[in-house]
Design an enzyme around this catalytic site. Sequence first.
Site, PDB file in Angstrom:
ATOM      1  N   SER A 136       0.832  -1.215   0.000  1.00 47.30           N
ATOM      2  CA  SER A 136       0.000   0.000   0.000  1.00 47.30           C
ATOM      3  C   SER A 136       0.860   1.255   0.000  1.00 47.30           C
ATOM      4  O   SER A 136       1.942   1.279   0.595  1.00 47.30           O
ATOM      5  CB  SER A 136      -0.890   0.026   1.238  1.00 47.30           C
ATOM      6  OG  SER A 136      -1.625   1.231   1.292  1.00 47.30           O
ATOM      7  N   TYR A 149      -1.833  -0.398  10.142  1.00 46.75           N
ATOM      8  CA  TYR A 149      -2.031  -0.887   8.768  1.00 46.75           C
ATOM      9  C   TYR A 149      -0.753  -0.675   7.948  1.00 46.75           C
ATOM     10  O   TYR A 149      -0.249  -1.609   7.307  1.00 46.75           O
ATOM     11  CB  TYR A 149      -3.215  -0.140   8.131  1.00 46.75           C
ATOM     12  CG  TYR A 149      -3.480  -0.482   6.685  1.00 46.75           C
ATOM     13  CD1 TYR A 149      -4.018  -1.724   6.344  1.00 46.75           C
ATOM     14  CD2 TYR A 149      -3.194   0.413   5.667  1.00 46.75           C
ATOM     15  CE1 TYR A 149      -4.266  -2.045   5.017  1.00 46.75           C
ATOM     16  CE2 TYR A 149      -3.451   0.108   4.341  1.00 46.75           C
ATOM     17  CZ  TYR A 149      -3.981  -1.124   4.020  1.00 46.75           C
ATOM     18  OH  TYR A 149      -4.225  -1.446   2.710  1.00 46.75           O
TER      19      TYR A 149
HETATM   20  N1  LIG Z   1      -8.570  -0.216  -1.619  1.00 49.40           N
HETATM   21  C1  LIG Z   1      -7.483   0.491  -1.396  1.00 49.40           C
HETATM   22  O1  LIG Z   1      -7.487   1.746  -1.428  1.00 49.40           O
HETATM   23  C2  LIG Z   1      -6.177  -0.212  -1.138  1.00 49.40           C
HETATM   24  C3  LIG Z   1      -5.003   0.562  -1.130  1.00 49.40           C
HETATM   25  C4  LIG Z   1      -3.808  -0.080  -0.879  1.00 49.40           C
HETATM   26  C5  LIG Z   1      -3.756  -1.432  -0.653  1.00 49.40           C
HETATM   27  N2  LIG Z   1      -4.910  -2.154  -0.646  1.00 49.40           N
HETATM   28  C6  LIG Z   1      -4.789  -3.598  -0.389  1.00 49.40           C
HETATM   29  O2  LIG Z   1      -5.389  -4.312  -1.430  1.00 49.40           O
HETATM   30  C7  LIG Z   1      -5.750  -5.614  -0.971  1.00 49.40           C
HETATM   31  C8  LIG Z   1      -7.157  -5.942  -1.442  1.00 49.40           C
HETATM   32  O3  LIG Z   1      -8.081  -5.087  -0.763  1.00 49.40           O
HETATM   33  P1  LIG Z   1      -9.297  -4.380  -1.521  1.00 49.40           P
HETATM   34  O4  LIG Z   1      -9.037  -2.929  -1.508  1.00 49.40           O
HETATM   35  O5  LIG Z   1      -9.592  -5.073  -2.773  1.00 49.40           O
HETATM   36  O6  LIG Z   1     -10.471  -4.593  -0.415  1.00 49.40           O
HETATM   37  P2  LIG Z   1     -11.690  -5.611  -0.340  1.00 49.40           P
HETATM   38  O7  LIG Z   1     -12.633  -5.395  -1.463  1.00 49.40           O
HETATM   39  O8  LIG Z   1     -12.194  -5.474   1.064  1.00 49.40           O
HETATM   40  O9  LIG Z   1     -10.982  -7.026  -0.541  1.00 49.40           O
HETATM   41  C9  LIG Z   1     -10.262  -7.656   0.495  1.00 49.40           C
HETATM   42  C10 LIG Z   1     -10.192  -9.131   0.179  1.00 49.40           C
HETATM   43  O10 LIG Z   1      -9.427  -9.766   1.217  1.00 49.40           O
HETATM   44  C11 LIG Z   1     -10.147 -10.899   1.648  1.00 49.40           C
HETATM   45  N3  LIG Z   1      -9.845 -11.231   3.043  1.00 49.40           N
HETATM   46  C12 LIG Z   1      -9.955 -10.466   4.147  1.00 49.40           C
HETATM   47  N4  LIG Z   1      -9.627 -11.179   5.236  1.00 49.40           N
HETATM   48  C13 LIG Z   1      -9.316 -12.436   4.795  1.00 49.40           C
HETATM   49  C14 LIG Z   1      -8.911 -13.633   5.429  1.00 49.40           C
HETATM   50  N5  LIG Z   1      -8.750 -13.708   6.760  1.00 49.40           N
HETATM   51  N6  LIG Z   1      -8.689 -14.726   4.660  1.00 49.40           N
HETATM   52  C15 LIG Z   1      -8.844 -14.669   3.333  1.00 49.40           C
HETATM   53  N7  LIG Z   1      -9.224 -13.570   2.661  1.00 49.40           N
HETATM   54  C16 LIG Z   1      -9.455 -12.469   3.395  1.00 49.40           C
HETATM   55  C17 LIG Z   1     -11.616 -10.545   1.473  1.00 49.40           C
HETATM   56  O11 LIG Z   1     -12.362 -11.747   1.297  1.00 49.40           O
HETATM   57  P3  LIG Z   1     -13.313 -12.423   2.380  1.00 49.40           P
HETATM   58  O12 LIG Z   1     -13.860 -11.330   3.247  1.00 49.40           O
HETATM   59  O13 LIG Z   1     -14.345 -13.082   1.524  1.00 49.40           O
HETATM   60  O14 LIG Z   1     -12.443 -13.398   3.105  1.00 49.40           O
HETATM   61  C18 LIG Z   1     -11.558  -9.776   0.150  1.00 49.40           C
HETATM   62  O15 LIG Z   1     -11.620 -10.658  -0.934  1.00 49.40           O
HETATM   63  C19 LIG Z   1      -5.577  -5.580   0.548  1.00 49.40           C
HETATM   64  O16 LIG Z   1      -4.373  -6.211   0.906  1.00 49.40           O
HETATM   65  C20 LIG Z   1      -5.519  -4.099   0.852  1.00 49.40           C
HETATM   66  O17 LIG Z   1      -4.819  -3.833   2.037  1.00 49.40           O
HETATM   67  C21 LIG Z   1      -6.111  -1.581  -0.905  1.00 49.40           C
END
Ligand SMILES: NC(=O)c1ccc[n+]([C@@H]2O[C@H](COP(=O)([O-])OP(=O)(O)OC[C@H]3O[C@@H](n4cnc5c(N)ncnc54)[C@H](OP(=O)(O)O)[C@@H]3O)[C@@H](O)[C@H]2O)c1
Length: 239
Positions: A136, A149
């Site tokens: 991130s 985080y």
């Molecule tokens: N959105 C942003 O602005 C942003 C910025 C920087 C980095 N990121 C990173 O991008 C990645 C994806 O996040 P996203 O933004 O796409 O958010 P999201 O839509 O909330 O997706 C998060 C994913 O992680 C899964 N997850 C959470 N806890 C889990 C567990 N214990 N076991 C297995 N899967 C788990 C969730 O699936 P289930 O709930 O079905 O398990 C979901 O598929 C993350 O690592 C996040 O930190 C996001």
Amino acid sequence: MDAPVVVITGASSGIGEATARLLAGRGARLVLGARRTDRLEALAGELGGEVRTLTTDVRRREDVAALVDLAVEAFGRLDVVVANAGVSRIGPLDEQTVDDWDAMIDVNLRGVLHAVAAALPVFRAQAAGHLISIVSTSGLKIVPEQVVYAATKNAVRTLSEGLRQEAGPHLRVTAISPGFTATELVDAVEDPELREQYRARMAELGMPADAIARAVAYAMDQPPGVDVGEIVVRPTAQN
Ligand SMILES: NC(=O)c1ccc[n+]([C@@H]2O[C@H](COP(=O)([O-])OP(=O)(O)OC[C@H]3O[C@@H](n4cnc5c(N)ncnc54)[C@H](OP(=O)(O)O)[C@@H]3O)[C@@H](O)[C@H]2O)c1
């Protein structure tokens, strides 16, 4: 690479789902893990083709091992692991939300370590493999309320660089840092006021998740012997 076999953790929404969609369209064979199996199955049904799903909680080492095993059993090899599953809990350290800190360490850091533990022996046996971790920009520009985080994401950045150095000539290791991306990530913020603030910010600034999926594809697309170490992708309006 012809029809690469790709494991994606956290494929049930957001960046993981967008990555699954993009890679499926390019002919990849996919193994998708997350806890919300209904969403994984709906996605797999929509994508058709060679897609497997498995209920996976990345906090559990055996779940991640089973996800990697499924890839090898179903497709005979494992080319790429996208360690994407992550959670974000926002709030000042003074609030002492230690359970939230633990949740981020367990999913964001331990979950990636579980992927390394499961995939590395397979990569070594094949003398090929690629670990792509989603970190991130929160770890690049440290801001209040996202401290733990950011700490977990920077721990993974360190892990990724360390693994790259240990990997030798056959493995590839990439860390991708998304900026604000429009996903469900902030839905879990408990404080309703803070949650609405972040949702509004995401709606205003957020990139489509596909922007990060394309960064994953770029890292994968390099010829053998070329390793993209880090990619940073931000909305143009993010400071
Ligand atoms: N959105 C942003 O602005 C942003 C910025 C920087 C980095 N990121 C990173 O991008 C990645 C994806 O996040 P996203 O933004 O796409 O958010 P999201 O839509 O909330 O997706 C998060 C994913 O992680 C899964 N997850 C959470 N806890 C889990 C567990 N214990 N076991 C297995 N899967 C788990 C969730 O699936 P289930 O709930 O079905 O398990 C979901 O598929 C993350 O690592 C996040 O930190 C996001």
